[in-house]
Design a protein around this motif. Sequence first.
Motif, PDB file in Angstrom:
ATOM      1  N   ASP A  17       0.833  -1.195   0.000  1.00 45.10           N
ATOM      2  CA  ASP A  17       0.000   0.000   0.000  1.00 45.10           C
ATOM      3  C   ASP A  17       0.872   1.252   0.000  1.00 45.10           C
ATOM      4  OD1 ASP A  17      -2.447  -1.304   0.007  1.00 45.10           O
ATOM      5  OD2 ASP A  17      -2.418  -1.562   2.178  1.00 45.10           O
ATOM      6  N   ALA A  18       0.316   2.346  -0.527  1.00 41.56           N
ATOM      7  CA  ALA A  18       0.983   3.644  -0.435  1.00 41.56           C
ATOM      8  C   ALA A  18       1.106   3.984   1.052  1.00 41.56           C
ATOM      9  CB  ALA A  18       0.171   4.695  -1.177  1.00 41.56           C
ATOM     10  N   PRO A  19       2.164   4.716   1.460  1.00 40.13           N
ATOM     11  CA  PRO A  19       3.162   5.333   0.602  1.00 40.13           C
ATOM     12  C   PRO A  19       4.373   4.470   0.283  1.00 40.13           C
ATOM     13  CG  PRO A  19       3.506   6.053   2.838  1.00 40.13           C
ATOM     14  CD  PRO A  19       2.313   5.132   2.874  1.00 40.13           C
ATOM     15  N   ARG A  20       4.419   3.210   0.767  1.00 36.16           N
ATOM     16  CA  ARG A  20       5.610   2.396   0.559  1.00 36.16           C
ATOM     17  C   ARG A  20       5.711   1.830  -0.853  1.00 36.16           C
ATOM     18  NH1 ARG A  20       8.705   0.589   4.550  1.00 36.16           N
ATOM     19  NH2 ARG A  20       9.092  -1.337   3.415  1.00 36.16           N
ATOM     20  N   ALA A  21       4.605   1.583  -1.523  1.00 32.46           N
ATOM     21  CA  ALA A  21       4.628   0.962  -2.855  1.00 32.46           C
ATOM     22  C   ALA A  21       5.468   1.788  -3.817  1.00 32.46           C
ATOM     23  CB  ALA A  21       3.206   0.821  -3.378  1.00 32.46           C
ATOM     24  N   ASN A  22       6.402   1.135  -4.504  1.00 29.55           N
ATOM     25  CA  ASN A  22       7.266   1.849  -5.443  1.00 29.55           C
ATOM     26  C   ASN A  22       7.812   0.886  -6.488  1.00 29.55           C
ATOM     27  OD1 ASN A  22      10.297   1.158  -4.695  1.00 29.55           O
ATOM     28  ND2 ASN A  22       9.225   1.394  -2.732  1.00 29.55           N
ATOM     29  N   ASP A  23       8.599   1.413  -7.426  1.00 28.56           N
ATOM     30  CA  ASP A  23       9.164   0.591  -8.500  1.00 28.56           C
ATOM     31  C   ASP A  23      10.664   0.365  -8.328  1.00 28.56           C
ATOM     32  OD1 ASP A  23      10.250   3.048  -9.105  1.00 28.56           O
ATOM     33  OD2 ASP A  23       9.335   3.231 -11.087  1.00 28.56           O
ATOM     34  N   GLY A  24      11.166   0.633  -7.148  1.00 30.55           N
ATOM     35  CA  GLY A  24      12.595   0.531  -6.878  1.00 30.55           C
ATOM     36  C   GLY A  24      13.296   1.868  -6.893  1.00 30.55           C
ATOM     37  N   ILE A  25      12.646   2.900  -7.399  1.00 24.98           N
ATOM     38  CA  ILE A  25      13.227   4.236  -7.450  1.00 24.98           C
ATOM     39  C   ILE A  25      12.225   5.307  -7.025  1.00 24.98           C
ATOM     40  CG2 ILE A  25      14.261   6.013  -8.931  1.00 24.98           C
ATOM     41  CD1 ILE A  25      16.150   3.743  -8.462  1.00 24.98           C
TER      42      ILE A  25
END
Length: 380
Positions: free
Chosen positions: A314-322
Motif C-alpha cells: 500500500d501507499a506510501p511504501r509501494a514503489n518501483d525501486g526508485i
Amino acid sequence: MIRAADQVLLVPGFFGFGSFGREGRPHVVYFDHVIKAMVAARPELSGRIHVHEPPPMGSLSARVRTLQDAVLQCLGGALLRGETRGRGPRIHIVGHSTGGLDARLLANPRYRFHGEDRKLRRHLVRHLGTLVTISAPQHGTPIAKSFMRGLPRLVLEGMSLATIMANAGRVTQRLGLPGIGLAYTLFQAVRPRPNVNGPVIDLLTGMDEETARQIERFRGMVMSDTRILHDLSPARMATLNDRLGDHGGRLVEIVTVAPRPSFARGGLRSLDRRAVYALCYAGAARGDFPRQTFPKGPWIAACTKGTERQMVEDAPRANDGIVPASSQTLAGHAARIVLADHLDVVGHFEGRWNTTLFKSGAGFGRREFEELWRFVAQVL
C-alpha cells in the motif's frame, strides 16, 4: 492524431543517456527496443522519433533548458523543410523518470529557468503536443535523500556504471551486473592513474575501447554535478508544485510499481540483483513520504487479472525501486499502471540477455513491453 510534420522526443531520467558506441560497433542504448516497438505499433512514426540527452545529474532547471533546445532543434528542422503550413508541427515528448518531469515543467508557463527567453518559450509551448510521463517523480522520491545521506560517493559511482551495463546486453553472466559495479568501485578506490578507466571498463565488459571511453566521459559528467538529487527531494518538489498549480497541457501519466522485495524465492540465483533491488526499494519506501493514495487506472501486468493490486504494498511504501507509485501522478489518476520495476519499462527486463540491474519479481516481459509502448504510440 499524428500530423505529417510531427516529431517525438524520448527523454531519459537521471543516470540517463542516449547511446554509446560508433556506427558498426555494439551500442549501449537507454531506450532499448522502444523505438522499434513504437514504429511497429504506428509505422508513420518511422524516422520521427529522437532521443534527447539531458545533463544526467544536473539540476531540473538545466535539464528543462536543454529540453527546450532539443524541441527548438526539432522545430527548426520542420521550419527549414517548409512543413509549417496550417497549425504547424508539434513535438510530442515521452519522458521516463525525471525525463517525464522535465517535459511537464517545460510545458508549464509558471515554471521559470535560468536564461529563459519568455517570448520564445510561449511560442514553443504552442507547438508541444502530447506529453507522456512514465515512472515520473512528480512529487519527488525519498531515494534522493538516501543517495545524498546514506550512500557514499563510491557506491553511487558503482551504481551509475551498473545502470549503464544493465543496458549493454554484453555483460558476463559469471560476474553479474552489481559485481561489475562493485569491481569497478574497488578499482576506483585503488587505481594508480586516473586516465586508465576506459580500458578497465573494456576489460570488465568486453566492449570496444572507444565505447568504454565514451562511458567513462559520461560518468565523469554524472559525478561532477548531482544537483538533481536535491531537486527531487519530496520537500522541494512539494514547494515547486504548490507554486506551479495545475498542469495545462495534455499529460498522459503512466505509473510503474513492483512487488515488495523477497529473498525467500530463488535461493542464491540472482541474489546480487535481488539485493540491489531490495536496497533501492527500501530507499524509495520511506514511511514519511507524504503522498498516501495509490493511483487509480487500468493495469498492464503479466499476472492474472485482478491480482495485480495484491502483489504490491500500500501507499506510501509501494514503489518501483526508485519512485513511489503515489508520486507518479499529479492527481492520483493514471492512464496505465504497469506491474514493473523502474528499468523494465525502457526495455531492460528479465529474460532478455539477463540485462537488468533489478530482479524485482514483477514478471514484466516482451508481451507487456510491447503492450505498453503500443499504448504510448497510440496516445500521441
